[in-house]
Scaffold this motif. Structure first.
Motif, PDB file in Angstrom:
ATOM      1  N   TRP A  20     -20.037   7.034   2.197  1.00  0.00           N
ATOM      2  CA  TRP A  20     -18.696   7.322   2.709  1.00  0.00           C
ATOM      3  C   TRP A  20     -18.105   6.106   3.414  1.00  0.00           C
ATOM      4  N   SER A  21     -18.928   5.370   4.141  1.00  0.00           N
ATOM      5  CA  SER A  21     -18.454   4.142   4.788  1.00  0.00           C
ATOM      6  C   SER A  21     -18.047   3.110   3.744  1.00  0.00           C
ATOM      7  N   MET A  22     -18.793   3.027   2.654  1.00  0.00           N
ATOM      8  CA  MET A  22     -18.451   2.090   1.582  1.00  0.00           C
ATOM      9  C   MET A  22     -17.117   2.469   0.938  1.00  0.00           C
ATOM     10  N   ILE A  23     -16.890   3.766   0.759  1.00  0.00           N
ATOM     11  CA  ILE A  23     -15.618   4.228   0.194  1.00  0.00           C
ATOM     12  C   ILE A  23     -14.465   3.800   1.097  1.00  0.00           C
ATOM     13  N   ALA A  24     -14.582   4.074   2.382  1.00  0.00           N
ATOM     14  CA  ALA A  24     -13.519   3.735   3.329  1.00  0.00           C
ATOM     15  C   ALA A  24     -13.306   2.220   3.414  1.00  0.00           C
ATOM     16  N   TRP A  25     -14.389   1.469   3.454  1.00  0.00           N
ATOM     17  CA  TRP A  25     -14.309   0.009   3.536  1.00  0.00           C
ATOM     18  C   TRP A  25     -13.623  -0.556   2.294  1.00  0.00           C
ATOM     19  N   SER A  26     -14.034  -0.071   1.126  1.00  0.00           N
ATOM     20  CA  SER A  26     -13.436  -0.543  -0.120  1.00  0.00           C
ATOM     21  C   SER A  26     -11.963  -0.176  -0.196  1.00  0.00           C
ATOM     22  N   ASN A  27     -11.615   1.045   0.203  1.00  0.00           N
ATOM     23  CA  ASN A  27     -10.204   1.448   0.212  1.00  0.00           C
ATOM     24  C   ASN A  27      -9.376   0.552   1.129  1.00  0.00           C
ATOM     25  N   ARG A  28      -9.945   0.181   2.247  1.00  0.00           N
ATOM     26  CA  ARG A  28      -9.236  -0.635   3.236  1.00  0.00           C
ATOM     27  C   ARG A  28      -9.040  -2.078   2.758  1.00  0.00           C
ATOM     28  N   HIS A  29     -10.042  -2.615   2.043  1.00  0.00           N
ATOM     29  CA  HIS A  29     -10.016  -4.051   1.744  1.00  0.00           C
ATOM     30  C   HIS A  29      -9.878  -4.420   0.274  1.00  0.00           C
ATOM     31  N   PHE A  30     -10.172  -3.512  -0.635  1.00  0.00           N
ATOM     32  CA  PHE A  30     -10.218  -3.892  -2.050  1.00  0.00           C
ATOM     33  C   PHE A  30      -9.417  -2.966  -2.961  1.00  0.00           C
ATOM     34  N   ALA A  31      -8.464  -2.239  -2.414  1.00  0.00           N
ATOM     35  CA  ALA A  31      -7.676  -1.313  -3.229  1.00  0.00           C
ATOM     36  C   ALA A  31      -6.190  -1.533  -2.981  1.00  0.00           C
ATOM     37  N   PRO A  32      -5.640  -2.660  -3.456  1.00  0.00           N
ATOM     38  CA  PRO A  32      -4.219  -2.930  -3.207  1.00  0.00           C
ATOM     39  C   PRO A  32      -3.306  -1.864  -3.816  1.00  0.00           C
ATOM     40  N   GLU A  33      -3.798  -1.170  -4.834  1.00  0.00           N
ATOM     41  CA  GLU A  33      -3.008  -0.119  -5.471  1.00  0.00           C
ATOM     42  C   GLU A  33      -3.115   1.212  -4.736  1.00  0.00           C
ATOM     43  N   GLY A  34      -3.982   1.259  -3.731  1.00  0.00           N
ATOM     44  CA  GLY A  34      -4.203   2.485  -2.968  1.00  0.00           C
ATOM     45  C   GLY A  34      -5.555   3.090  -3.299  1.00  0.00           C
ATOM     46  N   PRO A  35      -6.000   4.036  -2.488  1.00  0.00           N
ATOM     47  CA  PRO A  35      -7.333   4.611  -2.685  1.00  0.00           C
ATOM     48  C   PRO A  35      -7.435   5.446  -3.954  1.00  0.00           C
ATOM     49  N   SER A  36      -8.517   5.264  -4.681  1.00  0.00           N
ATOM     50  CA  SER A  36      -8.771   6.073  -5.879  1.00  0.00           C
ATOM     51  C   SER A  36      -9.753   7.202  -5.571  1.00  0.00           C
ATOM     52  N   LEU A  37     -10.399   7.130  -4.437  1.00  0.00           N
ATOM     53  CA  LEU A  37     -11.360   8.141  -4.005  1.00  0.00           C
ATOM     54  C   LEU A  37     -11.254   8.208  -2.485  1.00  0.00           C
TER      55      LEU A  37
END
Length: 170
Positions: free
Chosen positions: A86-103
């Protein structure tokens, strides 16, 4: 290695292993289902499942006698990995998802998005710098004590001062 990060990576540091655990956390248990979900080669999946069983994160259980077939179920150790995912999901959404969160992580009752924060169990304070850092624990060997010279206090014990690192020891 004595370092908890190195020990953890020894068990799950290969990306297929983390994806297998992610799928196990959403209910996937059977070899064919893991393979279909991940598009992973049979030999690679077999090795990764065996390693996760050996690491105590998955339990292999027979669900069919003829032909003999097994399912892979999260153990308590594997379930304890859920906050890491879950931390990885949030971290990735914050830093590596310029299009917005996919999960996203959601409250199952309200549907409201959750943003995980690691907190101290005792105080409820978010674990963040500058208040918190990493220090060598009581079982730390010389290498870790030199790398992490902060003072520590184990629950129920007196403060332990770590010796400063001298330039000769580095």
């Amino acid at each position: 290695m004595q370092c908890p990060v190195a020990r953890s990576l020894d068990r799950v540091g290969e990306w297929w292993s983390i994806l297998i655990l992610r799928d196990a956390m959403r209910g996937v248990t059977r070899f064919d289902d893991f393979q279909k979900s991940l598009g992973i080669a049979t030999a690679t999946l077999t090795r990764r499942l065996d390693n996760l069983v050996k690491a105590g994160m998955l339990e292999r259980r027979a669900y069919q006698e003829r032909p003999q077939r097994f399912e892979y179920v999260l153990t308590a150790c594997g379930e304890d990995f859920r906050p890491v995912i879950w931390s990885m999901i949030a971290w990735s959404n914050r830093h590596f998802a310029p299009e917005g969160p996919s999960l996203v992580i959601v409250d199952k009752e309200s549907g409201v998005w959750a943003d995980p924060v690691l907190v101290d169990r005792e105080t409820g304070n978010p674990l963040a710098k500058p208040q918190y850092d990493v220090a060598a624990g009581p079982a730390a060997g010389e290498t870790l004590r030199l790398r992490y010279p902060l003072r520590t206090e184990a629950p129920g014990t007196a403060l332990i001062e770590q010796p400063p690192i001298s330039t000769q020891e580095q």
